[in-house]
Design a protein around this motif. Structure first.
Motif, mmCIF file in Angstrom:
data_model
loop_
_atom_site.group_PDB
_atom_site.id
_atom_site.type_symbol
_atom_site.label_atom_id
_atom_site.label_comp_id
_atom_site.label_asym_id
_atom_site.label_seq_id
_atom_site.Cartn_x
_atom_site.Cartn_y
_atom_site.Cartn_z
ATOM 1 N N PRO A 127 0.799 -1.234 0.000
ATOM 2 C CA PRO A 127 0.000 0.000 0.000
ATOM 3 C C PRO A 127 0.827 1.278 0.000
ATOM 4 O O PRO A 127 0.372 2.305 -0.522
ATOM 5 N N ALA A 130 1.750 1.617 -3.630
ATOM 6 C CA ALA A 130 0.547 1.989 -4.376
ATOM 7 C C ALA A 130 0.164 3.444 -4.125
ATOM 8 O O ALA A 130 -0.306 4.139 -5.031
ATOM 9 N N SER A 131 0.378 3.916 -2.904
ATOM 10 C CA SER A 131 0.023 5.313 -2.600
ATOM 11 C C SER A 131 0.853 6.276 -3.449
ATOM 12 O O SER A 131 0.362 7.332 -3.859
ATOM 13 N N TRP A 134 -0.752 6.435 -6.803
ATOM 14 C CA TRP A 134 -1.943 7.306 -6.768
ATOM 15 C C TRP A 134 -1.542 8.779 -6.685
ATOM 16 O O TRP A 134 -2.198 9.645 -7.277
ATOM 17 N N GLN A 160 -12.518 0.743 -3.417
ATOM 18 C CA GLN A 160 -11.368 0.395 -2.571
ATOM 19 C C GLN A 160 -11.009 1.392 -1.474
ATOM 20 O O GLN A 160 -10.379 1.021 -0.487
ATOM 21 N N MET A 161 -11.393 2.662 -1.626
ATOM 22 C CA MET A 161 -10.860 3.674 -0.721
ATOM 23 C C MET A 161 -11.279 3.478 0.737
ATOM 24 O O MET A 161 -10.465 3.660 1.650
ATOM 25 N N ASP A 163 -11.764 0.970 2.626
ATOM 26 C CA ASP A 163 -11.052 -0.051 3.396
ATOM 27 C C ASP A 163 -9.536 -0.019 3.174
ATOM 28 O O ASP A 163 -8.826 -0.896 3.670
ATOM 29 N N ALA A 164 -9.032 0.964 2.466
ATOM 30 C CA ALA A 164 -7.598 1.034 2.179
ATOM 31 C C ALA A 164 -6.818 1.453 3.424
ATOM 32 O O ALA A 164 -7.331 2.192 4.272
ATOM 33 N N PRO A 165 -5.557 0.997 3.567
ATOM 34 C CA PRO A 165 -4.703 1.478 4.656
ATOM 35 C C PRO A 165 -4.553 2.993 4.587
ATOM 36 O O PRO A 165 -4.715 3.590 3.516
ATOM 37 N N LEU A 168 -2.543 4.961 1.751
ATOM 38 C CA LEU A 168 -3.161 4.735 0.451
ATOM 39 C C LEU A 168 -4.528 5.429 0.392
ATOM 40 O O LEU A 168 -4.897 6.012 -0.632
ATOM 41 N N GLN A 169 -5.255 5.380 1.483
ATOM 42 C CA GLN A 169 -6.561 6.033 1.535
ATOM 43 C C GLN A 169 -6.435 7.543 1.299
ATOM 44 O O GLN A 169 -7.204 8.132 0.536
ATOM 45 N N MET A 172 -5.723 8.131 -2.428
ATOM 46 C CA MET A 172 -6.919 7.928 -3.253
ATOM 47 C C MET A 172 -7.908 9.073 -3.041
ATOM 48 O O MET A 172 -8.545 9.550 -3.987
#
Length: 228
Positions: A127, A130-131, A134, A160-161, A163-165, A168-169, A172
């Motif tokens: 994550p 992935a962040s 994003w 997905q947002m 429940d994202a860590p 990452l949240q 997003m």
């Protein structure tokens, strides 16, 4: 380090100065945000300004693994001299929030490899990686949206947002807000997604600052645009 020629500065000298600048109170505040250093960022930037650009010293400081040293490294490096594999490896080492943030904004965004890395990182199972993908996508939404599937991005955010860590949240959510701000045709959907998911709705926001809650963020930035 006073009187030392910046070009002759060693890693040990920089580390000694950073140690002297370390403030326990600042460290305590920073550690609440996941940043394990106690150096005032203004003083850290002043040190980097004295050192000027030094790519080899930057690499050596990064290799120490020390957070303050890595922040200095990011300020004195030449972003375009890092290869794609270098940048990928560095991102995976950049677990501290401030290091990660500066690395993406000060180094990756200035690299010719930014788009290739955006695509590679975007769906990475890590994550934190992935962040970064994003964050680079948000940059493209604002500066070079041609070719982006904005509706598809909203689909992913919607799914997905919530429940994202955390990191990452946040990334997003930023993308969600930027799509809503920049593209009127997607604005109502972006606001609706934000309202339904409620991500960062209750985030404490200081006076005179804009809430990171996407519907409020979008509304405030659009209001400012229209007021100009």
């Amino acid at each position: 380090m006073a009187g030392t020629n910046a070009a002759e500065t060693t890693v040990d000298e920089v580390m000694a100065e950073l140690a002297a600048l370390d403030d326990p109170k600042a460290r305590a505040v920073n550690e609440k945000h996941g940043d394990d250093h106690g150096v005032n960022l203004g003083k850290l930037r002043a040190l980097a300004k004295r050192l000027k650009t030094q790519q080899e010293l930057s690499r050596q400081l990064w290799a120490t693994g020390d957070t303050a040293a890595r922040l200095v490294a990011l300020l004195i490096c030449r972003p375009k001299e890092f290869g794609r594999d270098d940048l990928d490896a560095m991102l995976r080492q950049a677990r501290i929030p401030k290091v990660n943030d500066w690395f993406v904004n000060y180094v990756v965004k200035k690299s010719a490899h930014a788009e290739a890395l955006r695509l590679a990182w975007f769906a990475d199972p890590d994550p934190v990686v992935a962040s970064a993908g994003w964050a680079l996508t948000s940059e493209r939404v604002v500066k070079k949206p041609e070719g982006l599937d904005l509706a598809g991005l909203l689909d992913l955010i919607e799914a997905q947002m919530q429940d994202a860590p955390e990191r990452l949240q946040w990334a997003m959510n930023t993308c969600l807000a930027q799509i809503g701000i920049e593209f009127p045709e997607h604005r109502s959907r972006a606001i609706d997604i934000g309202e339904r998911l409620g991500v960062l709705k209750d985030y404490p926001t200081p006076p005179n600052c804009t809430s990171p809650f996407a519907p409020i963020w979008i509304g405030e930035m659009v209001r400012r645009q229209q007021a100009v």
